[in-house]
Design a protein around this motif. Structure first.
Motif, short mmCIF file in Angstrom:
data_model
loop_
_atom_site.label_atom_id
_atom_site.label_comp_id
_atom_site.label_asym_id
_atom_site.label_seq_id
_atom_site.Cartn_x
_atom_site.Cartn_y
_atom_site.Cartn_z
N GLY A 285 -7.91 3.44 31.87
CA GLY A 285 -7.99 2.26 32.55
C GLY A 285 -7.09 1.97 33.60
N ALA A 286 -5.66 2.16 33.23
CA ALA A 286 -4.54 1.94 34.25
C ALA A 286 -4.75 2.84 35.39
CB ALA A 286 -3.29 2.29 33.56
N ILE A 287 -5.04 4.23 35.14
CA ILE A 287 -5.42 4.79 36.43
C ILE A 287 -6.63 4.51 37.35
CG2 ILE A 287 -5.86 7.37 36.94
CD1 ILE A 287 -4.15 8.37 34.54
N GLN A 288 -7.81 4.13 36.64
CA GLN A 288 -8.83 3.76 37.31
C GLN A 288 -8.52 2.65 38.11
OE1 GLN A 288 -11.52 3.36 33.92
NE2 GLN A 288 -12.72 4.96 34.74
N ARG A 289 -7.68 1.52 37.75
CA ARG A 289 -7.58 0.40 38.47
C ARG A 289 -6.68 0.88 39.41
NH1 ARG A 289 -7.01 -1.67 33.09
NH2 ARG A 289 -4.76 -1.43 33.11
N ALA A 290 -5.75 1.66 39.27
CA ALA A 290 -4.69 2.12 40.57
C ALA A 290 -5.49 2.72 41.76
CB ALA A 290 -3.54 2.92 39.90
N LEU A 291 -6.21 3.80 41.13
CA LEU A 291 -7.19 4.41 42.25
C LEU A 291 -7.99 3.26 43.06
CD1 LEU A 291 -8.30 7.49 40.10
CD2 LEU A 291 -7.00 7.52 42.19
N ALA A 292 -8.57 2.37 42.28
CA ALA A 292 -9.48 1.29 42.89
C ALA A 292 -8.76 0.64 43.91
CB ALA A 292 -10.18 0.71 41.90
N ARG A 293 -7.44 0.23 43.54
CA ARG A 293 -6.70 -0.51 44.36
C ARG A 293 -6.10 0.15 45.65
NH1 ARG A 293 -3.35 -2.78 39.16
NH2 ARG A 293 -4.88 -4.38 38.61
N SER A 294 -6.08 1.36 45.46
CA SER A 294 -5.67 2.13 46.49
C SER A 294 -6.87 2.84 47.48
CB SER A 294 -4.92 3.61 45.97
OG SER A 294 -5.54 4.17 45.38
N GLY A 295 -8.07 2.66 47.15
CA GLY A 295 -9.08 3.08 47.78
C GLY A 295 -9.24 4.40 47.51
N GLY A 296 -9.07 5.10 46.60
CA GLY A 296 -8.88 6.53 46.25
C GLY A 296 -7.76 7.42 46.94
N ASN A 297 -6.83 6.73 47.51
CA ASN A 297 -5.64 7.41 47.96
C ASN A 297 -4.91 7.79 46.76
OD1 ASN A 297 -2.88 7.82 49.03
ND2 ASN A 297 -3.60 7.17 50.99
N ILE A 298 -4.77 8.98 46.37
CA ILE A 298 -3.91 9.40 45.12
C ILE A 298 -2.43 9.15 45.48
CG2 ILE A 298 -3.36 11.59 44.03
CD1 ILE A 298 -5.93 10.73 43.91
N SER A 299 -1.85 9.40 46.63
CA SER A 299 -0.20 9.33 46.78
C SER A 299 -0.21 7.84 46.50
CB SER A 299 0.03 9.72 48.23
OG SER A 299 0.26 10.75 48.26
#
Length: 330
Positions: A285-299
């Motif tokens: 869940g934490a990773i999904q939220r981080a990806l969503a907030r970054s617009g898919g930007n892994i870095s």
């Protein structure tokens, strides 16, 4: 019904206070407080009116709620003003600090006392819409000769209390009318509108107090009740509960003391079946939220999580994220 100054109203109250219904009626209990606790007489007394300075102080004590309430009062007045009603916002001491009304009715309402700066506490005026709703902390209507003072028996007043973000009583919204043709059915419609306005104002104030929080609706044993519709929880970026409305506190047993301690939202909102969340589920869940907030930007997502990009790659593979997840920066 005309205002009763002929002593009949006072006799009616006296008879009710010694009758068999006295121990069972909330209205008669209020009459009892008016006469025995506050020492008021139904046939005597004049309205207490604050000075301009005292009214200014009262407005300052209520703070930003007056500005927050503007649109709510406007909407409520647009719904009831055409029926000869005025709308008042009163503080917790029963002092109207803001008002909406038809200019043509202003002289009548000012004479009656439905005006800013006139004290409508139960201690001052006896049983009345504003004062009794505040004293009993519940929405109610005081209709005509239910008022304690004889000079107020031409009024019909419907009031709902307002509670702040900590569940404390701070104000009340009142819709009042002196029209003799005001029907019981229309009074019921007014009651619905007043309660809705009060709850909307509470919700708006709650959101303003927690501007950076996620506001969610609490779920409890009485999730289908009207109270549950206003049970708001404020959750911070760490998924900790930092605030709860009065309805949420009642529903979930929350207090100021319990909210001062770190309180996981999942514990309060019932998002887990077991005593602890599965670690992998929480991590995913934490990773999904981080990806969503970054617009898919892994870095960017890795940076937000406080880990390296390569570590995030490994976690994505281990947790079974779909292949469509892009591993390139946008």
């Amino acid at each position: 019904m005309a205002t009763r100054h002929d002593g009949l109203h006072a006799e009616h109250i006296q008879s009710a206070l010694i009758g068999s219904a006295a121990a069972q009626s909330a209205l008669i209990a209020s009459w009892g407080r008016s006469m025995r606790l506050y020492g008021l007489n139904p046939e005597e007394g004049t309205p207490k009116v604050l000075t301009d300075r005292e009214l200014k102080d009262a407005r300052e004590r209520l703070g930003s709620l007056i500005d927050t309430a503007e649109s709510t009062l406007d909407r409520l007045y647009s719904a009831v003003g055409g029926a000869g009603c005025c709308v008042l916002l009163a503080d917790k001491d029963g002092i109207p600090v803001d008002r909406r009304g038809y200019e043509g009715d202003d002289a009548t309402f000012r004479t009656i006392g439905l005006w800013t700066g006139v004290v409508w506490s139960e201690e001052s005026e006896g049983t009345n819409g504003i004062g009794t709703a505040l004293a009993e902390q519940r929405a109610l209507t005081i209709h005509r000769d239910q008022h304690f003072r004889s000079r107020n028996t031409a009024l019909s007043c419907t009031v709902a209390p307002i509670f702040d973000h900590r569940g404390r009583l701070i104000a009340a919204i009142d819709v009042s009318s002196a029209r003799r043709d005001l029907t019981e059915d229309f009074v019921k419609l007014i009651a619905v509108a007043v309660v809705d306005a009060a709850r909307r104002l509470e919700a708006e104030n709650f959101r303003l107090v927690f501007p950076k929080a996620r506001i969610v609706l609490a779920q409890g044993a009485d999730a289908a009740s009207e109270r549950a519709m206003h049970a708001l929880i404020a959750v911070d970026e760490d998924d900790l509960v930092i605030g709860a409305s009065r309805a949420a506190r009642h529903m979930l047993g929350l207090t100021d003391e319990s909210l001062r301690k770190p309180l996981p939202a999942s514990d309060v909102l019932g998002e887990q079946a077991n005593a602890e969340l599965d670690y992998a589920t929480a991590e995913r869940g934490a990773i999904q939220r981080a990806l969503a907030r970054s617009g898919g930007n892994i870095s960017a997502a890795a940076n937000n999580l406080g880990i390296s990009r390569s570590t995030l790659h490994r976690k994505l593979k281990r947790l079974g994220f779909p292949d469509k997840v892009s591993f390139s920066d946008f």
